[in-house]
Design a protein around this motif. Structure first.
Motif, PDB file in Angstrom:
ATOM      1  N   GLU A  52       6.406  98.157  93.141  1.00  0.00           N
ATOM      2  CA  GLU A  52       5.914  97.219  92.128  1.00  0.00           C
ATOM      3  C   GLU A  52       6.989  96.939  91.083  1.00  0.00           C
ATOM      4  O   GLU A  52       7.143  95.804  90.624  1.00  0.00           O
ATOM      5  CB  GLU A  52       4.656  97.795  91.452  1.00  0.00           C
ATOM      6  N   ASP A  53       7.735  97.959  90.715  1.00  0.00           N
ATOM      7  CA  ASP A  53       8.813  97.785  89.737  1.00  0.00           C
ATOM      8  C   ASP A  53      10.036  97.079  90.337  1.00  0.00           C
ATOM      9  O   ASP A  53      10.973  96.745  89.604  1.00  0.00           O
ATOM     10  CB  ASP A  53       9.234  99.139  89.170  1.00  0.00           C
ATOM     11  N   ALA A  54      10.019  96.901  91.646  1.00  0.00           N
ATOM     12  CA  ALA A  54      11.122  96.205  92.312  1.00  0.00           C
ATOM     13  C   ALA A  54      10.690  94.815  92.772  1.00  0.00           C
ATOM     14  O   ALA A  54      11.375  94.212  93.614  1.00  0.00           O
ATOM     15  CB  ALA A  54      11.606  97.023  93.502  1.00  0.00           C
ATOM     16  N   THR A  55       9.583  94.318  92.234  1.00  0.00           N
ATOM     17  CA  THR A  55       9.075  92.995  92.594  1.00  0.00           C
ATOM     18  C   THR A  55       9.049  92.114  91.351  1.00  0.00           C
ATOM     19  O   THR A  55       8.543  92.539  90.295  1.00  0.00           O
ATOM     20  CB  THR A  55       7.660  93.106  93.197  1.00  0.00           C
ATOM     21  N   PHE A  56       9.584  90.885  91.468  1.00  0.00           N
ATOM     22  CA  PHE A  56       9.715  89.991  90.316  1.00  0.00           C
ATOM     23  C   PHE A  56       9.263  88.586  90.692  1.00  0.00           C
ATOM     24  O   PHE A  56       9.385  88.158  91.850  1.00  0.00           O
ATOM     25  CB  PHE A  56      11.174  89.952  89.837  1.00  0.00           C
ATOM     26  N   LYS A  57       8.733  87.898  89.709  1.00  0.00           N
ATOM     27  CA  LYS A  57       8.344  86.509  89.907  1.00  0.00           C
ATOM     28  C   LYS A  57       9.511  85.612  89.509  1.00  0.00           C
ATOM     29  O   LYS A  57       9.990  85.668  88.375  1.00  0.00           O
ATOM     30  CB  LYS A  57       7.115  86.170  89.072  1.00  0.00           C
ATOM     31  N   VAL A  58       9.975  84.820  90.470  1.00  0.00           N
ATOM     32  CA  VAL A  58      11.097  83.917  90.219  1.00  0.00           C
ATOM     33  C   VAL A  58      10.539  82.622  89.641  1.00  0.00           C
ATOM     34  O   VAL A  58       9.766  81.912  90.291  1.00  0.00           O
ATOM     35  CB  VAL A  58      11.884  83.632  91.515  1.00  0.00           C
ATOM     36  N   VAL A  59      10.930  82.312  88.396  1.00  0.00           N
ATOM     37  CA  VAL A  59      10.415  81.133  87.690  1.00  0.00           C
ATOM     38  C   VAL A  59      11.588  80.280  87.217  1.00  0.00           C
ATOM     39  O   VAL A  59      12.752  80.701  87.258  1.00  0.00           O
ATOM     40  CB  VAL A  59       9.537  81.543  86.488  1.00  0.00           C
ATOM     41  N   ASP A  60      11.239  79.058  86.772  1.00  0.00           N
ATOM     42  CA  ASP A  60      12.283  78.203  86.198  1.00  0.00           C
ATOM     43  C   ASP A  60      12.922  78.904  85.006  1.00  0.00           C
ATOM     44  O   ASP A  60      12.245  79.592  84.221  1.00  0.00           O
ATOM     45  CB  ASP A  60      11.696  76.871  85.754  1.00  0.00           C
ATOM     46  N   GLY A  61      14.232  78.720  84.861  1.00  0.00           N
ATOM     47  CA  GLY A  61      14.949  79.391  83.784  1.00  0.00           C
ATOM     48  C   GLY A  61      14.385  79.055  82.413  1.00  0.00           C
ATOM     49  O   GLY A  61      14.070  77.897  82.120  1.00  0.00           O
ATOM     50  N   LEU A  62      14.250  80.067  81.575  1.00  0.00           N
ATOM     51  CA  LEU A  62      13.705  79.852  80.230  1.00  0.00           C
ATOM     52  C   LEU A  62      14.607  78.942  79.400  1.00  0.00           C
ATOM     53  O   LEU A  62      14.128  78.166  78.564  1.00  0.00           O
ATOM     54  CB  LEU A  62      13.527  81.199  79.518  1.00  0.00           C
ATOM     55  N   ALA A  63      15.913  79.015  79.616  1.00  0.00           N
ATOM     56  CA  ALA A  63      16.855  78.215  78.842  1.00  0.00           C
ATOM     57  C   ALA A  63      17.344  76.997  79.611  1.00  0.00           C
ATOM     58  O   ALA A  63      17.861  76.056  79.004  1.00  0.00           O
ATOM     59  CB  ALA A  63      18.053  79.064  78.415  1.00  0.00           C
ATOM     60  N   LYS A  64      17.158  76.990  80.939  1.00  0.00           N
ATOM     61  CA  LYS A  64      17.624  75.874  81.762  1.00  0.00           C
ATOM     62  C   LYS A  64      16.774  75.835  83.022  1.00  0.00           C
ATOM     63  O   LYS A  64      16.814  76.758  83.836  1.00  0.00           O
ATOM     64  CB  LYS A  64      19.109  76.062  82.116  1.00  0.00           C
ATOM     65  N   SER A  65      15.989  74.759  83.168  1.00  0.00           N
ATOM     66  CA  SER A  65      14.983  74.711  84.229  1.00  0.00           C
ATOM     67  C   SER A  65      15.581  74.694  85.633  1.00  0.00           C
ATOM     68  O   SER A  65      14.915  75.074  86.591  1.00  0.00           O
ATOM     69  CB  SER A  65      14.083  73.488  84.038  1.00  0.00           C
ATOM     70  N   SER A  66      16.823  74.262  85.777  1.00  0.00           N
ATOM     71  CA  SER A  66      17.448  74.237  87.099  1.00  0.00           C
ATOM     72  C   SER A  66      17.975  75.607  87.513  1.00  0.00           C
ATOM     73  O   SER A  66      18.416  75.785  88.646  1.00  0.00           O
ATOM     74  CB  SER A  66      18.596  73.220  87.133  1.00  0.00           C
ATOM     75  N   CYS A  67      17.909  76.557  86.601  1.00  0.00           N
ATOM     76  CA  CYS A  67      18.319  77.935  86.899  1.00  0.00           C
ATOM     77  C   CYS A  67      17.069  78.799  86.973  1.00  0.00           C
ATOM     78  O   CYS A  67      15.967  78.290  87.091  1.00  0.00           O
ATOM     79  CB  CYS A  67      19.314  78.418  85.847  1.00  0.00           C
ATOM     80  N   TYR A  68      17.221  80.126  86.891  1.00  0.00           N
ATOM     81  CA  TYR A  68      16.098  81.004  87.183  1.00  0.00           C
ATOM     82  C   TYR A  68      15.975  82.122  86.155  1.00  0.00           C
ATOM     83  O   TYR A  68      16.960  82.583  85.590  1.00  0.00           O
ATOM     84  CB  TYR A  68      16.245  81.610  88.582  1.00  0.00           C
ATOM     85  N   SER A  69      14.722  82.548  85.993  1.00  0.00           N
ATOM     86  CA  SER A  69      14.416  83.753  85.233  1.00  0.00           C
ATOM     87  C   SER A  69      13.555  84.643  86.118  1.00  0.00           C
ATOM     88  O   SER A  69      12.867  84.163  87.040  1.00  0.00           O
ATOM     89  CB  SER A  69      13.685  83.421  83.934  1.00  0.00           C
ATOM     90  N   PHE A  70      13.582  85.947  85.837  1.00  0.00           N
ATOM     91  CA  PHE A  70      12.848  86.918  86.652  1.00  0.00           C
ATOM     92  C   PHE A  70      11.832  87.624  85.766  1.00  0.00           C
ATOM     93  O   PHE A  70      12.211  88.343  84.836  1.00  0.00           O
ATOM     94  CB  PHE A  70      13.808  87.932  87.279  1.00  0.00           C
TER      95      PHE A  70
END
Length: 255
Positions: free
Chosen positions: A150-168
């Motif tokens: 569970e601690d090694a699982t992340f939701k890949v979302v649009d970047g908080l600072a740049k939507s074409s990049c990614y945040s986890f």
């Protein structure tokens, strides 16, 4: 002076022959001198030999040599048509894609968009180790329990600072961000700094199906593992760095 008639017969004839020989030689010498003088007077009307023009301090009377049609290279002539060399860009050492991908591509996926946004991140050169959020850092660990999965699982979302990049994002609503150049999970404080620290752009990797993740606010710095801790470090022209900074987004371990 009268010849001495008291000498033996034949002496007078020898004396006369000697006198004739001397006169003949004198006449030849006179003719040669006169001939050389005539040649010198005739040659006086000719121009001096151009050889003298090559000697220092003498004026040349020879006809001037034609000027070259173009000055030699490097002597003020027009520049040669050599191709223009374009200086390298500021990030030539950093691999860049031709266009920003919409989503990281999972190995074997036919579409760049994952079926699920929940992913685990596996090292390209340690295929049994994954990003694992623990304590105050993200480690590269072997996952041996459900809690660790569970601690090694992340939701890949649009970047908080740049939507074409990614945040986890984590399951409890936190995000992975770099602080002091170490990746860790923290609660979003709403600041611009946090959003930038938690945004990473996918770049091509030399490993098939893998990406490199570049910081949006530190261009040229990528996430890589060192001593099995995920850090943000400047790009290095080494095989070790390229291996340590290549990651694959795979099916979520916590599903």
């Amino acid at each position: 002076m009268a010849p001495d008639t008291s000498r033996i017969p034949g002496t007078r004839r020898l004396w006369l022959a000697g006198t004739v020989a001397v006169a003949t030689i004198a006449a030849c010498v006179t003719a040669i001198v006169m001939t050389d003088r005539g040649v010198d007077e005739a040659s006086g009307s000719l121009e001096p030999s151009p050889v003298n023009a090559t000697l220092p301090g003498l004026i040349s009377f020879g006809s001037p040599s034609p000027s070259p049609t173009a000055p030699p290279k490097g002597k003020g002539g027009p520049p040669s048509a050599e191709p223009t060399k374009t200086p390298p860009s500021r990030h030539t050492s950093t691999p860049k894609p031709s266009a920003e991908p919409s989503k990281p591509t999972a190995p074997g996926a036919s579409s760049p968009t994952p079926v699920s946004n929940w992913r685990s991140v596996r090292a390209a050169n340690y295929t049994d180790r994954y990003w694992h959020a623990a304590d105050d850092s993200v480690a590269l660990d072997r996952i041996t329990s459900a809690a660790a999965a569970e601690d090694a699982t992340f939701k890949v979302v649009d970047g908080l600072a740049k939507s074409s990049c990614y945040s986890f994002a984590t399951a409890d609503g936190r995000y992975l961000r770099h602080r002091n150049f170490v990746l860790r999970e923290e609660r979003d404080d709403g600041s611009s700094l946090f959003e930038q620290d938690a945004t990473f752009c996918a770049r091509p990797s030399s490993f098939s199906g893998a990406v490199m993740l570049e910081s949006v606010n530190y261009p040229g710095r990528f996430l890589r593992h060192r001593n099995f801790v995920v850090r943000l470090e400047s790009y290095q022209h080494s095989d070790l760095y390229r291996r340590d900074s290549a990651f694959r987004l795979v099916a979520a371990l916590g599903d």
